[in-house]
Design a protein around this motif. Structure first.
Motif, PDB file in Angstrom:
ATOM      1  N   VAL A  63       0.860  -1.184   0.000  1.00  7.31           N
ATOM      2  CA  VAL A  63       0.000   0.000   0.000  1.00  7.31           C
ATOM      3  C   VAL A  63       0.899   1.239   0.000  1.00  7.31           C
ATOM      4  O   VAL A  63       1.829   1.320   0.802  1.00  7.31           O
ATOM      5  N   TYR A  64       0.623   2.176  -0.899  1.00  9.37           N
ATOM      6  CA  TYR A  64       1.325   3.460  -0.908  1.00  9.37           C
ATOM      7  C   TYR A  64       0.370   4.505  -0.350  1.00  9.37           C
ATOM      8  O   TYR A  64      -0.706   4.688  -0.904  1.00  9.37           O
ATOM      9  N   VAL A  65       0.750   5.172   0.733  1.00  7.21           N
ATOM     10  CA  VAL A  65      -0.123   6.229   1.244  1.00  7.21           C
ATOM     11  C   VAL A  65       0.019   7.491   0.394  1.00  7.21           C
ATOM     12  O   VAL A  65      -0.859   8.335   0.389  1.00  7.21           O
ATOM     13  N   MET A 103       5.447  10.387   5.809  1.00  2.00           N
ATOM     14  CA  MET A 103       5.876   9.407   6.819  1.00  2.00           C
ATOM     15  C   MET A 103       4.857   9.354   7.967  1.00  2.00           C
ATOM     16  O   MET A 103       4.472   8.273   8.410  1.00  2.00           O
ATOM     17  N   LEU A 104       4.410  10.522   8.415  1.00  2.00           N
ATOM     18  CA  LEU A 104       3.389  10.596   9.463  1.00  2.00           C
ATOM     19  C   LEU A 104       2.090   9.939   8.987  1.00  2.00           C
ATOM     20  O   LEU A 104       1.459   9.171   9.722  1.00  2.00           O
ATOM     21  N   LYS A 105       1.718  10.217   7.745  1.00  2.00           N
ATOM     22  CA  LYS A 105       0.503   9.632   7.167  1.00  2.00           C
ATOM     23  C   LYS A 105       0.624   8.094   7.158  1.00  2.00           C
ATOM     24  O   LYS A 105      -0.325   7.382   7.483  1.00  2.00           O
ATOM     25  N   ARG A 106       1.803   7.587   6.783  1.00  2.00           N
ATOM     26  CA  ARG A 106       2.059   6.146   6.785  1.00  2.00           C
ATOM     27  C   ARG A 106       1.910   5.586   8.202  1.00  2.00           C
ATOM     28  O   ARG A 106       1.266   4.564   8.413  1.00  2.00           O
ATOM     29  N   ASN A 107       2.512   6.259   9.186  1.00  2.00           N
ATOM     30  CA  ASN A 107       2.463   5.782  10.574  1.00  2.00           C
ATOM     31  C   ASN A 107       1.023   5.765  11.102  1.00  2.00           C
ATOM     32  O   ASN A 107       0.625   4.834  11.803  1.00  2.00           O
TER      33      ASN A 107
END
Length: 167
Positions: free
Chosen positions: A109-111, A120-124
């Protein structure tokens, strides 16, 4: 699915006392403990695991899931990436390992497609939002992505397990 799903977060190699030296006894001990904790989660009924695929703890957790998957094909590894090209600046061997894990993953999945502030925050946040528990390799420092992810998981009432690499 969320109730059988565990996400991983953890530090990159530069935050560990041994840095990039994975042959260091402390690194080997941490990887062994991480694999044991993941095996316990499987025994407790977790089947889906989310890794943000950063260097260090994320990658080691993904490898542990892939190893367990050989005996238990019901397990699924979901790689949640902040953007395409996440590993572009890494060493050749780290990039090779990264791509090898992605090829074996059940889902990638690519955010965000492009790198942008906040990806990076969105991924976390995605990791925590899609999991019932968080397994963190976390040294207790107050700043950084791992610290923010642990705080976010606690705020949402997720079960949080911490492995302190300095303990």
């Amino acid at each position: 699915m969320i109730e059988r799903c565990c996400a991983f977060t953890g530090h990159r190699p530069k935050k560990f006392p041994w840095g990039y030296n994975e042959a260091d006894a402390r690194c080997l001990a941490l990887k062994k403990t991480l694999a044991e904790e993941i095996a316990k989660l499987v025994e407790a009924g977790y089947t889906d695991f989310l890794s943000g695929m950063a260097e260090g703890a994320d990658t080691w957790a993904a490898l542990a899931v892939l190893a367990l998957k050989k005996e238990n094909p019901a397990l699924k590894l979901h790689c949640v990436l902040p953007c395409e090209g996440q590993a572009d600046g890494w060493s050749a061997s780290a990039r090779e390992l990264y791509h090898s894990i992605l090829e074996q993953a059940d889902e990638v999945v690519y955010v965000s497609r492009e790198y942008q502030d906040g990806c990076m925050l969105k991924r976390n946040r995605y990791l925590v939002d899609h999991a019932a528990c968080l397994l963190a390799v976390y040294n207790g420092e107050r700043r950084g992505g791992t610290a923010m992810t642990v705080r976010y998981a606690r705020k949402l009432g997720r079960e949080v397990s911490i492995l302190n690499p300095n303990a």
